[in-house]
Design an enzyme around this catalytic site. Structure first.
Site, PDB file in Angstrom:
ATOM      1  N   MET A 177     -15.282   9.695   0.265  1.00  0.00           N
ATOM      2  CA  MET A 177     -13.720   9.286   0.098  1.00  0.00           C
ATOM      3  C   MET A 177     -13.812   8.402  -0.894  1.00  0.00           C
ATOM      4  O   MET A 177     -14.497   7.379  -0.967  1.00  0.00           O
ATOM      5  CB  MET A 177     -12.824   8.917   1.356  1.00  0.00           C
ATOM      6  CG  MET A 177     -12.860  10.168   2.222  1.00  0.00           C
ATOM      7  SD  MET A 177     -12.032   9.512   3.988  1.00  0.00           S
ATOM      8  CE  MET A 177     -10.495   9.915   3.495  1.00  0.00           C
ATOM      9  N   ARG A 219       3.395  14.013   4.725  1.00  0.00           N
ATOM     10  CA  ARG A 219       3.444  13.594   3.156  1.00  0.00           C
ATOM     11  C   ARG A 219       4.877  14.397   2.741  1.00  0.00           C
ATOM     12  O   ARG A 219       5.343  15.094   3.368  1.00  0.00           O
ATOM     13  CB  ARG A 219       2.348  14.111   2.239  1.00  0.00           C
ATOM     14  CG  ARG A 219       1.122  13.581   2.722  1.00  0.00           C
ATOM     15  CD  ARG A 219       0.091  13.861   1.503  1.00  0.00           C
ATOM     16  NE  ARG A 219      -1.261  13.345   1.714  1.00  0.00           N
ATOM     17  CZ  ARG A 219      -1.874  12.250   1.719  1.00  0.00           C
ATOM     18  NH1 ARG A 219      -1.265  11.220   1.389  1.00  0.00           N
ATOM     19  NH2 ARG A 219      -3.034  12.025   2.122  1.00  0.00           N
ATOM     20  N   GLY A 265      -2.143   9.884   4.907  1.00  0.00           N
ATOM     21  CA  GLY A 265      -3.402  10.553   5.467  1.00  0.00           C
ATOM     22  C   GLY A 265      -3.640   9.866   6.623  1.00  0.00           C
ATOM     23  O   GLY A 265      -3.349   8.828   7.082  1.00  0.00           O
ATOM     24  N   ASP A 286      -0.095   3.155   0.345  1.00  0.00           N
ATOM     25  CA  ASP A 286       0.728   2.654  -0.951  1.00  0.00           C
ATOM     26  C   ASP A 286       2.164   3.358  -0.916  1.00  0.00           C
ATOM     27  O   ASP A 286       3.236   2.782  -1.318  1.00  0.00           O
ATOM     28  CB  ASP A 286       0.112   2.523  -2.063  1.00  0.00           C
ATOM     29  CG  ASP A 286      -0.638   3.977  -2.689  1.00  0.00           C
ATOM     30  OD1 ASP A 286      -0.794   4.735  -1.953  1.00  0.00           O
ATOM     31  OD2 ASP A 286      -0.543   3.889  -3.858  1.00  0.00           O
ATOM     32  N   THR A 294      -5.269   1.334   4.541  1.00  0.00           N
ATOM     33  CA  THR A 294      -6.117   2.050   3.423  1.00  0.00           C
ATOM     34  C   THR A 294      -7.569   2.200   3.837  1.00  0.00           C
ATOM     35  O   THR A 294      -8.046   1.040   4.389  1.00  0.00           O
ATOM     36  CB  THR A 294      -6.208   1.348   2.278  1.00  0.00           C
ATOM     37  OG1 THR A 294      -7.302   1.652   1.477  1.00  0.00           O
ATOM     38  CG2 THR A 294      -6.033  -0.174   2.220  1.00  0.00           C
ATOM     39  N   ILE A 295      -8.017   3.329   4.285  1.00  0.00           N
ATOM     40  CA  ILE A 295      -9.601   3.514   4.491  1.00  0.00           C
ATOM     41  C   ILE A 295     -10.454   2.852   3.420  1.00  0.00           C
ATOM     42  O   ILE A 295     -11.687   2.539   3.622  1.00  0.00           O
ATOM     43  CB  ILE A 295      -9.657   4.989   4.727  1.00  0.00           C
ATOM     44  CG1 ILE A 295     -11.082   5.145   5.676  1.00  0.00           C
ATOM     45  CG2 ILE A 295      -9.695   5.961   3.367  1.00  0.00           C
ATOM     46  CD1 ILE A 295     -10.975   6.573   6.241  1.00  0.00           C
ATOM     47  N   ASP A 296      -9.774   2.838   2.187  1.00  0.00           N
ATOM     48  CA  ASP A 296     -10.752   2.535   1.009  1.00  0.00           C
ATOM     49  C   ASP A 296     -10.929   0.861   0.895  1.00  0.00           C
ATOM     50  O   ASP A 296     -11.578   0.474   0.214  1.00  0.00           O
ATOM     51  CB  ASP A 296      -9.930   2.895  -0.273  1.00  0.00           C
ATOM     52  CG  ASP A 296      -9.969   4.305  -0.291  1.00  0.00           C
ATOM     53  OD1 ASP A 296     -10.766   5.089   0.198  1.00  0.00           O
ATOM     54  OD2 ASP A 296      -8.919   5.067  -0.984  1.00  0.00           O
ATOM     55  N   THR A 299       3.802   4.930   1.331  1.00  0.00           N
ATOM     56  CA  THR A 299       4.357   4.398   2.528  1.00  0.00           C
ATOM     57  C   THR A 299       5.271   3.285   2.496  1.00  0.00           C
ATOM     58  O   THR A 299       6.318   3.174   2.826  1.00  0.00           O
ATOM     59  CB  THR A 299       3.260   4.489   3.929  1.00  0.00           C
ATOM     60  OG1 THR A 299       2.906   5.804   4.132  1.00  0.00           O
ATOM     61  CG2 THR A 299       4.118   4.393   4.976  1.00  0.00           C
TER      62      THR A 299
HETATM   63  N1  LIG Z   1       7.816   5.739  -4.268  1.00  0.00           N
HETATM   64  C1  LIG Z   1       8.135   6.294  -3.091  1.00  0.00           C
HETATM   65  N2  LIG Z   1       9.440   6.068  -2.745  1.00  0.00           N
HETATM   66  C2  LIG Z   1       9.806   6.386  -1.408  1.00  0.00           C
HETATM   67  N3  LIG Z   1       9.034   7.044  -0.679  1.00  0.00           N
HETATM   68  C3  LIG Z   1       7.610   7.377  -0.940  1.00  0.00           C
HETATM   69  C4  LIG Z   1       7.229   6.820  -2.278  1.00  0.00           C
HETATM   70  N4  LIG Z   1       6.101   7.293  -2.388  1.00  0.00           N
HETATM   71  C5  LIG Z   1       5.511   7.977  -1.149  1.00  0.00           C
HETATM   72  N5  LIG Z   1       6.686   8.030  -0.268  1.00  0.00           N
HETATM   73  C6  LIG Z   1       6.714   8.431   1.030  1.00  0.00           C
HETATM   74  O1  LIG Z   1       5.734   8.200   1.730  1.00  0.00           O
HETATM   75  C7  LIG Z   1       4.936   8.761   2.577  1.00  0.00           C
HETATM   76  C8  LIG Z   1       3.584   8.543   2.308  1.00  0.00           C
HETATM   77  O2  LIG Z   1       3.370   8.651   1.087  1.00  0.00           O
HETATM   78  P1  LIG Z   1       1.793   9.343   0.500  1.00  0.00           P
HETATM   79  O3  LIG Z   1       1.508  10.717   0.908  1.00  0.00           O
HETATM   80  O4  LIG Z   1       1.651   9.103  -0.841  1.00  0.00           O
HETATM   81  O5  LIG Z   1       0.737   8.491   1.491  1.00  0.00           O
HETATM   82  P2  LIG Z   1       0.132   7.132   1.541  1.00  0.00           P
HETATM   83  O6  LIG Z   1       1.116   6.209   2.326  1.00  0.00           O
HETATM   84  O7  LIG Z   1       0.019   6.450  -0.066  1.00  0.00           O
HETATM   85  O8  LIG Z   1      -1.247   7.176   2.032  1.00  0.00           O
HETATM   86  P3  LIG Z   1      -2.557   7.785   1.670  1.00  0.00           P
HETATM   87  O9  LIG Z   1      -3.274   6.437   1.269  1.00  0.00           O
HETATM   88  O10 LIG Z   1      -3.186   8.315   2.935  1.00  0.00           O
HETATM   89  O11 LIG Z   1      -2.418   8.511   0.511  1.00  0.00           O
HETATM   90  C9  LIG Z   1       5.630  10.119   2.165  1.00  0.00           C
HETATM   91  O12 LIG Z   1       6.403  10.350   3.434  1.00  0.00           O
HETATM   92  C10 LIG Z   1       6.321  10.013   0.985  1.00  0.00           C
HETATM   93  O13 LIG Z   1       7.310  10.645   0.863  1.00  0.00           O
HETATM   94  O1  LIG Z   2      -7.356  14.363   1.075  1.00  0.00           O
HETATM   95  P1  LIG Z   2      -6.039  13.748   1.052  1.00  0.00           P
HETATM   96  O2  LIG Z   2      -5.283  13.781   2.226  1.00  0.00           O
HETATM   97  O3  LIG Z   2      -5.240  13.748  -0.127  1.00  0.00           O
HETATM   98  O4  LIG Z   2      -6.505  12.233   1.240  1.00  0.00           O
HETATM   99  C1  LIG Z   2      -7.737  11.789   0.785  1.00  0.00           C
HETATM  100  C2  LIG Z   2      -7.765  10.318  -0.311  1.00  0.00           C
HETATM  101  O5  LIG Z   2      -6.781   9.273   0.409  1.00  0.00           O
HETATM  102  C3  LIG Z   2      -7.448   8.200   0.224  1.00  0.00           C
HETATM  103  O6  LIG Z   2      -7.930   7.566   1.243  1.00  0.00           O
HETATM  104  C4  LIG Z   2      -6.385   7.196  -0.408  1.00  0.00           C
HETATM  105  O7  LIG Z   2      -5.703   6.867   0.459  1.00  0.00           O
HETATM  106  C5  LIG Z   2      -8.488   8.663  -0.867  1.00  0.00           C
HETATM  107  O8  LIG Z   2      -9.517   7.649  -0.751  1.00  0.00           O
HETATM  108  C6  LIG Z   2      -8.856   9.785  -0.264  1.00  0.00           C
HETATM  109  O9  LIG Z   2      -9.937  10.158  -1.058  1.00  0.00           O
END
Ligand SMILES: Nc1ncnc2c1ncn2[C@@H]1O[C@H](COP(=O)(O)OP(=O)(O)OP(=O)(O)O)[C@@H](O)[C@H]1O
Ligand SMILES: O=P(O)(O)OC[C@H]1O[C@](O)(CO)[C@@H](O)[C@@H]1O
Length: 399
Positions: A264, A165, A102, A191, A219-221, A193
């Site tokens: 959020m 994503r 995100g 996490d 992490t915006i959080d 990513t």
């Molecule tokens: N367990 C995993 N193993 C490999 N790749 C992963 C895994 N979990 C997530 N990814 C990949 O990481 C990227 C980002 O994951 P995700 O959409 O969960 O966002 P994030 O990094 O957790 O950020 P946010 O906090 O904004 O949700 C995606 O392209 C996803 O396919």
């Molecule tokens: O609306 P999306 O893209 O699922 O992401 C929003 C969420 O992502 C987070 O920032 C976690 O990374 C949450 O706190 C937030 O609510």
């Protein structure tokens, strides 16, 4: 000191008095006798005059600040920052940057600082942007990045590289890294990513490539315990206060006004808590970490009634992950996003309906509830923290 490597990338090194270092993996774990070079910052007057600019190779940071004299020294992590010796020569560096997950305020500032730091401090000339998150490695063209290209990007919201994503295909990503001759990969994301980054590094290690992988936590959080503050958090709290102010104005302008703001925070309520503490206009802050209930003694409805009787208005802040367990199972069945994250219901909207229904049925107080479902306007950038994040990561990766 003893050391052990488990199947994943965590290296655990133990020492005297219960000292534990949870170390990050390094190129030298699998490429032995890798040559090192003096860090050119040593001869750069801007850096060499600063006492203790360089980080000692054995510096670590304690997980817990408070400890008891008889307790073990506890878990430590390797300290990031510039080392005296580096493993890449300037003209050898071929870096790439990718943003995933995100949006978060400050992403462009981090990208800018990585590009400018690599270019101006380390004279690197080959830096690529990966378009649209992980899948961009194998499905899109790359974006050449220079200080000129990134000069103004910190004034823009979002990420100039785009994000996505899902689409994490480890093998194809590492093929692309190998084919393009990339040897430093800067990965900015949450996490999910970072789990992806770990899988990429494992594959790089398996292939024995001299490719450094740096994960920059987004992490915006602000819910990573080891770092003081994650970039974007302050901006989020500031923006949140604007929504709270608006809700407060709505609430005080009308009899029995209730202003409700959703902020959020899927799993943690730091944005909601900090914005609440800073604003002083909030009467009730609901966060995922702290369960609550609506009906009966000690419930939310009773508290609202009391506030309205005492003050004639109230402001409620709810983090988007709070009270999800109160929603019925049918409402909870929202499915998953492309990365497998559970999609959440709009708990604020649901809660607003429940509060209105309750007071309408009860007929004791006629409330006027205004709901602000704030998805942060992610157009504001931070300067200080992203700046530091970018630089510390580069310095740590070269070394
Ligand atoms: N367990 C995993 N193993 C490999 N790749 C992963 C895994 N979990 C997530 N990814 C990949 O990481 C990227 C980002 O994951 P995700 O959409 O969960 O966002 P994030 O990094 O957790 O950020 P946010 O906090 O904004 O949700 C995606 O392209 C996803 O396919
Ligand atoms: O609306 P999306 O893209 O699922 O992401 C929003 C969420 O992502 C987070 O920032 C976690 O990374 C949450 O706190 C937030 O609510």
């Amino acid at each position: 000191m003893g050391s052990s490597n488990n199947a994943t990338t965590t290296k655990v090194i133990t020492g005297d008095a219960g000292y534990v270092l949870e170390d990050v993996p390094h190129l030298t774990d699998y490429i032995h006798q890798l040559p090192t070079y003096p860090n050119q910052l040593q001869t750069n007057p801007a850096y060499s005059v600063v006492k203790q600019y360089f980080v000692n190779t054995d510096d670590s940071v304690a997980q817990k600040i408070v400890c008891h004299k008889s307790s073990p020294r506890g878990t430590h992590f390797r300290r990031a920052g510039p080392r005296q010796k580096v493993y890449f020569e300037s003209d050898e560096v071929h870096a790439c940057i990718v943003t995933c997950g995100g949006l978060c305020p400050g992403l462009n500032t981090v990208i800018r600082e990585i590009v400018c730091g690599l270019s101006y401090m380390y004279d690197a000339t080959r830096i690529l942007g990966i378009d649209g998150g992980y899948r961009g490695f194998y499905s899109r063209n790359t974006i050449p990045l220079t200080p000129k290209v990134v000069n103004d990007i910190h004034k823009r919201g979002g990420t100039i590289l785009g994000t996505s994503r899902g689409g994490h295909d480890t093998s194809k990503i590492v093929d692309s890294i190998q084919d393009r001759g990339i040897n430093q990969v800067y990965i900015i994301g949450g996490d999910g990513t970072q789990k992806g980054a770990s899988a990429i590094f494992e594959e790089i290690r398996r292939r024995g490539l001299k490719v450094a992988v740096a994960g920059i936590p987004k992490t915006i959080d602000n819910d990573i315990p080891v770092i003081d503050k994650s970039f974007g958090f302050d901006t989020a709290v500031e923006e949140a206060q604007r929504a709270i102010n608006a809700a407060h104005v709505e609430a005080i302008s009308i009899e029995n006004g209730v202003g409700m703001v959703k902020l959020m925070g899927r799993y943690s309520g730091f944005i909601a808590m900090y914005a609440t503490l800073a604003s002083r206009d909030v009467d009730c802050c609901l966060i995922p970490e702290s369960p609550f209930y609506l009906e009966g003694k000690g419930g939310l409805f009773e508290y609202i009634e009391r506030c309205l009787k005492e003050n004639g208005h109230m402001v409620i802040v709810i983090a988007e992950g709070a009270g999800q367990e109160l929603l019925s199972q049918s409402l909870l069945a929202m499915g998953q996003d492309a990365s497998g994250n559970k999609l959440l219901q709009d708990v604020g909207l649901w809660m607003s309906h429940r509060i209105r229904d309750h007071f309408a049925r009860q007929k004791k107080i006629a409330i006027n509830l205004k709901y602000i479902g704030q998805r942060l306007q992610i157009c504001v950038c931070l300067f200080i923290f992203p700046f530091r994040f970018g630089l510390v990561t580069i310095d740590s990766k070269l070394s």
